[in-house]
Design a protein around this motif. Structure first.
Motif, PDB file in Angstrom:
ATOM      1  N   TYR A  96     -10.788  44.561 -14.996  1.00  0.00           N
ATOM      2  CA  TYR A  96     -10.815  43.624 -15.845  1.00  0.00           C
ATOM      3  C   TYR A  96      -9.056  43.054 -15.254  1.00  0.00           C
ATOM      4  CZ  TYR A  96      -8.452  38.705 -17.563  1.00  0.00           C
ATOM      5  OH  TYR A  96      -7.209  38.071 -18.225  1.00  0.00           O
ATOM      6  N   SER A 135      -7.865  34.058 -10.026  1.00  0.00           N
ATOM      7  CA  SER A 135      -7.447  33.430 -11.479  1.00  0.00           C
ATOM      8  C   SER A 135      -8.094  33.862 -12.150  1.00  0.00           C
ATOM      9  CB  SER A 135      -6.908  31.493 -10.779  1.00  0.00           C
ATOM     10  OG  SER A 135      -7.016  31.145 -11.800  1.00  0.00           O
ATOM     11  N   SER A 164     -14.150  29.172 -23.910  1.00  0.00           N
ATOM     12  CA  SER A 164     -13.089  29.400 -25.355  1.00  0.00           C
ATOM     13  C   SER A 164     -13.965  27.527 -25.831  1.00  0.00           C
ATOM     14  CB  SER A 164     -11.902  29.299 -25.433  1.00  0.00           C
ATOM     15  OG  SER A 164     -11.573  31.009 -25.047  1.00  0.00           O
ATOM     16  N   ASP A 220      -7.545  32.210 -15.997  1.00  0.00           N
ATOM     17  CA  ASP A 220      -7.495  31.672 -17.162  1.00  0.00           C
ATOM     18  C   ASP A 220      -8.415  30.111 -17.721  1.00  0.00           C
ATOM     19  OD1 ASP A 220      -4.639  32.989 -17.296  1.00  0.00           O
ATOM     20  OD2 ASP A 220      -3.387  31.640 -16.984  1.00  0.00           O
ATOM     21  N   GLU A 221      -8.670  29.349 -16.550  1.00  0.00           N
ATOM     22  CA  GLU A 221      -9.456  28.878 -16.378  1.00  0.00           C
ATOM     23  C   GLU A 221     -10.966  29.132 -17.273  1.00  0.00           C
ATOM     24  OE1 GLU A 221      -9.931  29.949 -12.683  1.00  0.00           O
ATOM     25  OE2 GLU A 221      -8.384  29.797 -13.945  1.00  0.00           O
ATOM     26  N   SER A 275      -7.431  40.566 -12.382  1.00  0.00           N
ATOM     27  CA  SER A 275      -6.712  39.551 -12.439  1.00  0.00           C
ATOM     28  C   SER A 275      -5.478  39.686 -11.853  1.00  0.00           C
ATOM     29  CB  SER A 275      -6.133  39.504 -14.263  1.00  0.00           C
ATOM     30  OG  SER A 275      -5.730  40.981 -14.743  1.00  0.00           O
ATOM     31  N   PHE A 281     -11.280  31.209 -19.149  1.00  0.00           N
ATOM     32  CA  PHE A 281     -11.083  31.591 -20.548  1.00  0.00           C
ATOM     33  C   PHE A 281     -11.215  30.320 -21.876  1.00  0.00           C
ATOM     34  CE2 PHE A 281      -9.307  36.141 -19.395  1.00  0.00           C
ATOM     35  CZ  PHE A 281      -9.737  36.585 -21.027  1.00  0.00           C
ATOM     36  N   ARG A 282     -10.139  29.216 -20.798  1.00  0.00           N
ATOM     37  CA  ARG A 282     -10.094  28.145 -21.627  1.00  0.00           C
ATOM     38  C   ARG A 282     -11.924  27.346 -21.698  1.00  0.00           C
ATOM     39  NH1 ARG A 282      -5.615  27.033 -18.324  1.00  0.00           N
ATOM     40  NH2 ARG A 282      -6.352  26.571 -16.468  1.00  0.00           N
ATOM     41  N   ASP A 300     -10.455  23.169 -13.945  1.00  0.00           N
ATOM     42  CA  ASP A 300     -11.063  24.460 -14.570  1.00  0.00           C
ATOM     43  C   ASP A 300     -12.496  23.887 -14.753  1.00  0.00           C
ATOM     44  OD1 ASP A 300      -8.033  24.759 -15.708  1.00  0.00           O
ATOM     45  OD2 ASP A 300      -8.552  24.453 -17.725  1.00  0.00           O
TER      46      ASP A 300
END
Length: 210
Positions: free
Chosen positions: A184, A192, A201, A194-195, A188, A197-198, A86
């Motif tokens: 998006y 990749s 966030s 997901d990282e 998507s 958003f992590r 990440d």
């Protein structure tokens, strides 16, 4: 005490003790910029705190490491984790009785310190520096709207801008417009995300404001 001496070669941070949890390094670093292979666990001069990671390398006044984890030494509870996949390399340093971690270099810094009961406290500073990134953003959006977008390049570029405080890039992922949503969804499927958003966030949860 082996890692204490290795660490001293990189940057004197006042470790009280250190112990090995992974492979023994093949050799002591011959220069400050040489990467030390292998996992490590360090107990700095901050009561109640321990640091874990994989590999160490000095960059300026920071020690850069993979998979950095900040834990309470008594309970082994993880206070913060920064997986390599990440965050990439994350920098830290110890200033006296304070551990400073920079998940996003020169933007976000987390300070860890112990109170009189050896309970670990943390404070977060997140400061976006004023800079004009609109031209880079427009170039990335042109790429996204093109016949054959390079989605990895688009998402990586927008994510980097967002981490540096660019509002439109942040919105693309976190508060998208109708057009952003279409782009998006197209990207998507092949890149990749997901990282991203992590990370965004986590930054928002810890006080970063775009």
């Amino acid at each position: 005490m082996k890692y204490f001496f290795l660490f001293t070669l990189l940057l004197v941070i006042g470790c009280q003790d250190a112990k090995k949890t992974g492979p023994v390094p093949e050799k002591v670093a011959q220069s400050e910029d040489e990467l030390l292979k292998g996992d490590f666990a360090l107990i700095p001069a901050i009561k109640g705190l321990m640091i874990e990671g994989g590999g160490m390398q000095k960059e300026g006044d920071l020690i850069m490491t993979e998979d950095l984890v900040i834990k309470e030494s008594k309970t082994k509870k993880a206070l913060d984790e920064f997986p390599m996949l990440d965050w990439g390399l994350v920098g830290f340093k110890v200033d006296g009785q304070v551990l400073r971690v920079q998940p996003v270099k020169d933007v976000m810094e987390i300070e860890y310190f112990a109170d009189e009961n050896e309970k670990i406290k943390r404070t977060v500073k997140c400061e976006f520096k004023s800079q004009n990134q609109n031209e880079t953003y427009e170039d990335l959006m042109k790429n996204a709207r093109s016949a054959k977008p390079d989605w990895e390049d688009v998402f990586e570029g927008l994510a980097n801008l967002a981490k540096e405080g660019h509002k439109s890039s942040y919105n693309f992922f976190m508060e998208p417009s109708a057009e952003d949503k279409k782009l998006y969804q197209a990207g998507s499927a092949v890149a990749s995300v997901d990282e991203i958003f992590r990370i965004l966030s986590y930054m928002k949860k810890n006080g970063c404001k775009w």
